[in-house]
Design a protein around this motif. Structure first.
Motif, PDB file in Angstrom:
ATOM      1  N   GLY A   1      14.505  -7.739  -6.652  1.00 48.30           N
ATOM      2  CA  GLY A   1      13.063  -7.608  -6.864  1.00 48.30           C
ATOM      3  C   GLY A   1      12.303  -7.714  -5.548  1.00 48.30           C
ATOM      4  N   LEU A   2      10.982  -7.607  -5.628  1.00 44.72           N
ATOM      5  CA  LEU A   2      10.147  -7.677  -4.425  1.00 44.72           C
ATOM      6  C   LEU A   2       8.743  -8.137  -4.810  1.00 44.72           C
ATOM      7  CD1 LEU A   2      10.042  -6.872  -1.285  1.00 44.72           C
ATOM      8  CD2 LEU A   2       8.839  -4.822  -2.099  1.00 44.72           C
TER       9      LEU A   2
ATOM     10  N   SER B   1      -3.146   0.397   0.245  1.00 46.41           N
ATOM     11  CA  SER B   1      -1.884   0.375   0.984  1.00 46.41           C
ATOM     12  C   SER B   1      -1.056  -0.783   0.437  1.00 46.41           C
ATOM     13  CB  SER B   1      -2.103   0.230   2.496  1.00 46.41           C
ATOM     14  OG  SER B   1      -2.519  -1.084   2.829  1.00 46.41           O
ATOM     15  N   ILE B   2       0.249  -0.781   0.686  1.00 52.63           N
ATOM     16  CA  ILE B   2       1.132  -1.768   0.078  1.00 52.63           C
ATOM     17  C   ILE B   2       2.195  -2.173   1.086  1.00 52.63           C
ATOM     18  CG2 ILE B   2       2.600   0.027  -0.941  1.00 52.63           C
ATOM     19  CD1 ILE B   2       3.018  -1.797  -3.356  1.00 52.63           C
ATOM     20  N   VAL B   3       2.470  -3.488   1.162  1.00 51.17           N
ATOM     21  CA  VAL B   3       3.489  -4.021   2.069  1.00 51.17           C
ATOM     22  C   VAL B   3       4.234  -5.155   1.362  1.00 51.17           C
ATOM     23  CG1 VAL B   3       2.360  -3.434   4.256  1.00 51.17           C
ATOM     24  CG2 VAL B   3       1.781  -5.586   3.090  1.00 51.17           C
ATOM     25  N   PRO B   4       5.471  -5.456   1.780  1.00 50.31           N
ATOM     26  CA  PRO B   4       6.162  -6.630   1.237  1.00 50.31           C
ATOM     27  C   PRO B   4       5.386  -7.900   1.574  1.00 50.31           C
ATOM     28  CG  PRO B   4       7.705  -5.181   2.377  1.00 50.31           C
ATOM     29  CD  PRO B   4       6.341  -4.680   2.703  1.00 50.31           C
ATOM     30  N   HIS B   5       5.312  -8.816   0.645  1.00 47.87           N
ATOM     31  CA  HIS B   5       4.641 -10.101   0.840  1.00 47.87           C
ATOM     32  C   HIS B   5       5.431 -10.920   1.871  1.00 47.87           C
ATOM     33  CE1 HIS B   5       2.727 -13.922  -0.071  1.00 47.87           C
ATOM     34  NE2 HIS B   5       1.948 -13.355  -0.982  1.00 47.87           N
ATOM     35  N   PRO B   6       4.751 -11.670   2.754  1.00 39.53           N
ATOM     36  CA  PRO B   6       5.502 -12.496   3.707  1.00 39.53           C
ATOM     37  C   PRO B   6       6.301 -13.610   3.054  1.00 39.53           C
ATOM     38  CG  PRO B   6       3.128 -12.895   3.901  1.00 39.53           C
ATOM     39  CD  PRO B   6       3.303 -11.700   3.007  1.00 39.53           C
ATOM     40  N   ASP B   7       5.983 -13.979   1.805  1.00 42.99           N
ATOM     41  CA  ASP B   7       6.697 -15.041   1.091  1.00 42.99           C
ATOM     42  C   ASP B   7       7.443 -14.439  -0.104  1.00 42.99           C
ATOM     43  OD1 ASP B   7       7.629 -17.315  -0.111  1.00 42.99           O
ATOM     44  OD2 ASP B   7       5.663 -18.080  -0.712  1.00 42.99           O
ATOM     45  N   GLN B   8       8.755 -14.394  -0.013  1.00 40.99           N
ATOM     46  CA  GLN B   8       9.584 -13.872  -1.104  1.00 40.99           C
ATOM     47  C   GLN B   8      10.285 -14.989  -1.874  1.00 40.99           C
ATOM     48  OE1 GLN B   8       9.776 -10.575  -2.035  1.00 40.99           O
ATOM     49  NE2 GLN B   8       8.168 -10.166  -0.529  1.00 40.99           N
TER      50      GLN B   8
ATOM     51  N   GLU C   1     -13.294   0.638   6.430  1.00 41.63           N
ATOM     52  CA  GLU C   1     -12.795   1.713   5.581  1.00 41.63           C
ATOM     53  C   GLU C   1     -11.307   1.978   5.794  1.00 41.63           C
ATOM     54  OE1 GLU C   1     -15.249   5.143   6.219  1.00 41.63           O
ATOM     55  OE2 GLU C   1     -17.057   4.171   5.446  1.00 41.63           O
ATOM     56  N   ASP C   2     -10.584   2.196   4.684  1.00 48.27           N
ATOM     57  CA  ASP C   2      -9.248   2.781   4.670  1.00 48.27           C
ATOM     58  C   ASP C   2      -8.244   2.038   5.550  1.00 48.27           C
ATOM     59  OD1 ASP C   2     -10.557   4.563   3.088  1.00 48.27           O
ATOM     60  OD2 ASP C   2     -10.568   6.192   4.533  1.00 48.27           O
ATOM     61  N   ALA C   3      -8.081   0.740   5.297  1.00 45.33           N
ATOM     62  CA  ALA C   3      -7.106  -0.049   6.046  1.00 45.33           C
ATOM     63  C   ALA C   3      -5.686   0.401   5.696  1.00 45.33           C
ATOM     64  CB  ALA C   3      -7.277  -1.530   5.732  1.00 45.33           C
ATOM     65  N   ARG C   4      -4.890   0.669   6.730  1.00 47.34           N
ATOM     66  CA  ARG C   4      -3.489   1.053   6.567  1.00 47.34           C
ATOM     67  C   ARG C   4      -2.623  -0.103   7.076  1.00 47.34           C
ATOM     68  NH1 ARG C   4      -6.184   5.894   6.627  1.00 47.34           N
ATOM     69  NH2 ARG C   4      -5.026   7.796   6.077  1.00 47.34           N
ATOM     70  N   PHE C   5      -2.175  -0.959   6.155  1.00 44.64           N
ATOM     71  CA  PHE C   5      -1.358  -2.111   6.532  1.00 44.64           C
ATOM     72  C   PHE C   5       0.102  -1.701   6.699  1.00 44.64           C
ATOM     73  CE2 PHE C   5      -4.989  -4.575   5.210  1.00 44.64           C
ATOM     74  CZ  PHE C   5      -4.894  -5.749   5.954  1.00 44.64           C
ATOM     75  N   VAL C   6       0.777  -2.358   7.643  1.00 50.03           N
ATOM     76  CA  VAL C   6       2.194  -2.112   7.868  1.00 50.03           C
ATOM     77  C   VAL C   6       2.858  -3.427   8.270  1.00 50.03           C
ATOM     78  CG1 VAL C   6       1.845  -1.469  10.304  1.00 50.03           C
ATOM     79  CG2 VAL C   6       3.891  -0.699   9.102  1.00 50.03           C
ATOM     80  N   ARG C   7       4.048  -3.655   7.743  1.00 49.72           N
ATOM     81  CA  ARG C   7       4.859  -4.808   8.165  1.00 49.72           C
ATOM     82  C   ARG C   7       5.642  -4.381   9.392  1.00 49.72           C
ATOM     83  NH1 ARG C   7      10.136  -6.798   7.316  1.00 49.72           N
ATOM     84  NH2 ARG C   7      10.254  -9.086   7.096  1.00 49.72           N
ATOM     85  N   PHE C   8       5.273  -4.923  10.545  1.00 50.35           N
ATOM     86  CA  PHE C   8       5.872  -4.500  11.809  1.00 50.35           C
ATOM     87  C   PHE C   8       6.920  -5.519  12.244  1.00 50.35           C
ATOM     88  CE2 PHE C   8       6.338  -4.024  16.339  1.00 50.35           C
ATOM     89  CZ  PHE C   8       6.306  -2.647  16.533  1.00 50.35           C
TER      90      PHE C   8
ATOM     91  N   PHE D   1      -7.542  -7.748  -1.732  1.00 47.05           N
ATOM     92  CA  PHE D   1      -6.086  -7.835  -1.844  1.00 47.05           C
ATOM     93  C   PHE D   1      -5.673  -8.113  -3.291  1.00 47.05           C
ATOM     94  CE2 PHE D   1      -7.145  -9.328   2.460  1.00 47.05           C
ATOM     95  CZ  PHE D   1      -6.428  -8.412   3.208  1.00 47.05           C
ATOM     96  N   ARG D   2      -4.506  -7.614  -3.645  1.00 49.03           N
ATOM     97  CA  ARG D   2      -3.866  -7.913  -4.915  1.00 49.03           C
ATOM     98  C   ARG D   2      -2.401  -8.269  -4.638  1.00 49.03           C
ATOM     99  NH1 ARG D   2      -8.480  -7.551  -5.775  1.00 49.03           N
ATOM    100  NH2 ARG D   2      -9.597  -6.393  -7.395  1.00 49.03           N
ATOM    101  N   GLU D   3      -1.851  -9.120  -5.494  1.00 40.82           N
ATOM    102  CA  GLU D   3      -0.440  -9.491  -5.396  1.00 40.82           C
ATOM    103  C   GLU D   3       0.294  -8.930  -6.603  1.00 40.82           C
ATOM    104  OE1 GLU D   3       2.157 -13.608  -5.593  1.00 40.82           O
ATOM    105  OE2 GLU D   3       0.244 -13.628  -4.516  1.00 40.82           O
ATOM    106  N   GLY D   4       1.527  -8.496  -6.401  1.00 36.33           N
ATOM    107  CA  GLY D   4       2.303  -7.956  -7.502  1.00 36.33           C
ATOM    108  C   GLY D   4       3.790  -8.114  -7.283  1.00 36.33           C
ATOM    109  N   HIS D   5       4.572  -7.712  -8.282  1.00 35.38           N
ATOM    110  CA  HIS D   5       6.025  -7.818  -8.238  1.00 35.38           C
ATOM    111  C   HIS D   5       6.664  -6.503  -8.694  1.00 35.38           C
ATOM    112  CE1 HIS D   5       4.850 -12.062  -8.402  1.00 35.38           C
ATOM    113  NE2 HIS D   5       6.018 -12.333  -7.856  1.00 35.38           N
ATOM    114  N   ILE D   6       7.749  -6.155  -8.042  1.00 31.03           N
ATOM    115  CA  ILE D   6       8.614  -5.079  -8.523  1.00 31.03           C
ATOM    116  C   ILE D   6       9.881  -5.746  -9.041  1.00 31.03           C
ATOM    117  CG2 ILE D   6       9.806  -2.936  -7.961  1.00 31.03           C
ATOM    118  CD1 ILE D   6       7.941  -2.668  -5.533  1.00 31.03           C
ATOM    119  N   ALA D   7      10.153  -5.613 -10.320  1.00 31.12           N
ATOM    120  CA  ALA D   7      11.333  -6.226 -10.928  1.00 31.12           C
ATOM    121  C   ALA D   7      12.592  -5.458 -10.535  1.00 31.12           C
ATOM    122  CB  ALA D   7      11.180  -6.246 -12.450  1.00 31.12           C
ATOM    123  N   PRO D   8      13.757  -6.077 -10.664  1.00 33.63           N
ATOM    124  CA  PRO D   8      15.009  -5.369 -10.340  1.00 33.63           C
ATOM    125  C   PRO D   8      15.167  -4.059 -11.105  1.00 33.63           C
ATOM    126  CG  PRO D   8      15.431  -7.715 -10.577  1.00 33.63           C
ATOM    127  CD  PRO D   8      14.005  -7.495 -10.988  1.00 33.63           C
TER     128      PRO D   8
END
Length: 484
Positions: free
Chosen positions: A127-128, A113-120, A273-280, A147-154
């Motif tokens: 980007g994100l 699953s994927i969510v925006p990082h709390p620190d931008q 098993e199968d954690a579904r993370f969401v930024r609420f 967990f893994r950390e990543g970036h989406i470029a503009p």
């Protein structure tokens, strides 16, 4: 209508070298004492020589090996049959003989699953920075969360931060807090709303700690000797419920990829098993990350909830209510009409939505989607929390069809009334192709959460329960394809 799919050119493969240290303690007290006796019989020189071998062989595989070994010594310390003071080296060696390495992801790294990082901080405009959670599976098919950390470029390019060689378990907070109302509701659901349970609960404040609960249980047990069978089962259930609600804390110096959520309580002893993370996002703008997951003890499953603000401190909680069953619960990212909303699968076949004034209590599910096409004719479910768009709630689904092939689809729910389906893909968005078909469970693509950024749906997905990749597709094309 044919959708444009861009498969990003990297794959997250399981890595056997990422290991933690777990207890390796025999169940037999006789064997345990015999092993301790062999260590006690060694001379101090032999002990130090053996510990030098342990450090030489394992120091470069762990951030802090001595802490783990000492913790395991503490677990068996009561069985150490000597009154003489033990040296630090001998304590660590006793810990070492009752320890073993566990390769967290030796079998699989999947169901992301994927969510925006709390620190931008420092992210370029457009980007994100994101956090991806993954289900890691090792020996004995025990699952945990990595967990893994990543970036989406503009420009839409996706990169992942290099993964650390090390993995660390969190501290289990020794005296967590509880809320009496939730505790009583869960006891009632489990059939333990008897006089014994109420005697324990009535002696506690509205918010209480584990030590306060334990003191009440000890007092009630002592006052009711000899203990009747029903009372014994009740007090055991109270303790079990407390163990199933716990808090974890990581040091803030640990990189995200070094943090691992490994089973703690008995009800998840065979896997998280199968954690579904969401930024609420609450109505007042406060942000909290939730994750629903399936706890598995080798016999039964139990949906549970994780809460965190920073991915350093986690609270793990049991869920309550008659609709808390089956797999695949996924929370909406905000309230709908003033209430929390959740997708679920009540019958292992169809997709439901339910509403609640409390994110920890769920009942009264509403059926919204049944299998409609051949590729989903066996059953359907969600692939994570709904995504809000101007057109409606975008729900990424999975469908199981002929030859138990899992494909990923999509549906659209009304923004104000998510019980109303306003669009649906007739064909799959993504099916397993080529090498994606080969793995622990063949012919499967599956996800536990996606996000929308820069006009693109960013969809991480697992390939045949073995490894993970990412695909993206233009959001406008997907919404156009789902028009009624």
């Amino acid at each position: 209508m044919s959708l444009s799919l861009h498969r990003h050119q990297f794959t997250l493969q399981p890595e056997s070298a990422r290991v933690i240290i777990r207890p390796f303690i025999p169940a037999s007290s006789h064997r345990l004492s015999t092993i301790i006796g062999r260590v006690l019989a060694l001379t101090e020189a032999e002990v130090e020589e053996e510990m030098e071998r342990v450090h030489a062989g394992f120091d470069d595989r762990h951030l802090d090996i001595e802490s783990a070994l000492f913790n395991h010594f503490v677990k068996v310390e009561s069985q150490v049959f000597t009154q003489r003071q033990l040296s630090r080296a001998r304590q660590l060696l006793i810990g070492a003989v009752f320890s073993g390495e566990y390769a967290l992801e030796s079998a699989a790294l999947f169901n992301p699953s994927i969510v925006p990082h709390p620190d931008q901080t420092g992210v370029a405009e457009g980007g994100l920075r994101f956090i991806m959670s993954l289900r890691a599976t090792g020996e004995g098919h025990i699952s945990s969360i990595e967990f893994r950390e990543g970036h989406i470029a503009p420009d839409g390019e996706i990169t992942l931060t290099p993964v650390s060689r090390f993995v660390s378990l969190p501290e289990v907070v020794p005296n967590p807090g509880y809320r009496k109302k939730r505790f009583v509701i869960k006891l009632h659901e489990m059939g333990f709303d008897n006089e014994c349970a109420m005697t324990v609960m009535n002696a506690l404040a509205d918010e209480f700690t584990r030590s306060e609960l334990s003191a009440c249980v000890v007092r009630v047990r002592r006052e009711n000797l000899p203990l009747a069978h029903e009372n014994r089962r009740t007090l055991e259930c109270v303790q079990w419920l407390a163990d199933s609600n716990y808090e974890l804390r990581f040091p803030d110096k640990l990189a995200l990829s070094e943090r691992i959520l490994f089973p703690v309580s008995d009800n998840e002893s065979n896997g998280i098993e199968d954690a579904r993370f969401v930024r609420f996002v609450e109505d007042d703008g406060n942000v909290l990350y939730y994750a629903t997951y399936t706890a598995y003890n080798g016999r039964a499953i139990l949906p549970q909830l994780i809460e965190t603000q920073d991915f350093l401190h986690f609270r793990v909680l049991t869920l309550n209510g008659s609709a808390v069953q089956n797999k695949g619960m996924a929370l909406f990212p905000r309230r709908v009409g003033g209430r929390y909303a959740m997708l679920s699968r009540q019958d292992d076949e169809n997709l439901f939505v339910m509403f609640s004034d409390n994110p920890h209590y769920w009942s009264d599910p509403h059926l919204i989607l049944r299998p409609a096409e051949v590729w989903e004719s066996v059953k359907i479910g969600n692939c994570g929390s709904p995504l809000e768009t101007e057109a409606g709630w975008l729900v990424i689904t999975h469908g199981v069809g002929t030859m138990r092939q899992y494909c990923i689809g999509a549906a659209l729910l009304d923004l104000n009334d998510p019980t109303r389906v306003i669009g649906r893909l007739r064909g799959p968005l993504l099916c397993p192709l080529g090498s994606e078909r080969e793995g622990y469970v063949p012919n499967v693509v599956y996800s536990c959460g996606s996000l929308i950024h820069g006009g693109q749906l960013i969809l991480p997905y697992a390939m045949s329960d073995k490894s993970t990749a990412i695909v993206s597709t233009p959001l406008a094309e997907l919404l156009q394809a789902m028009k009624p």
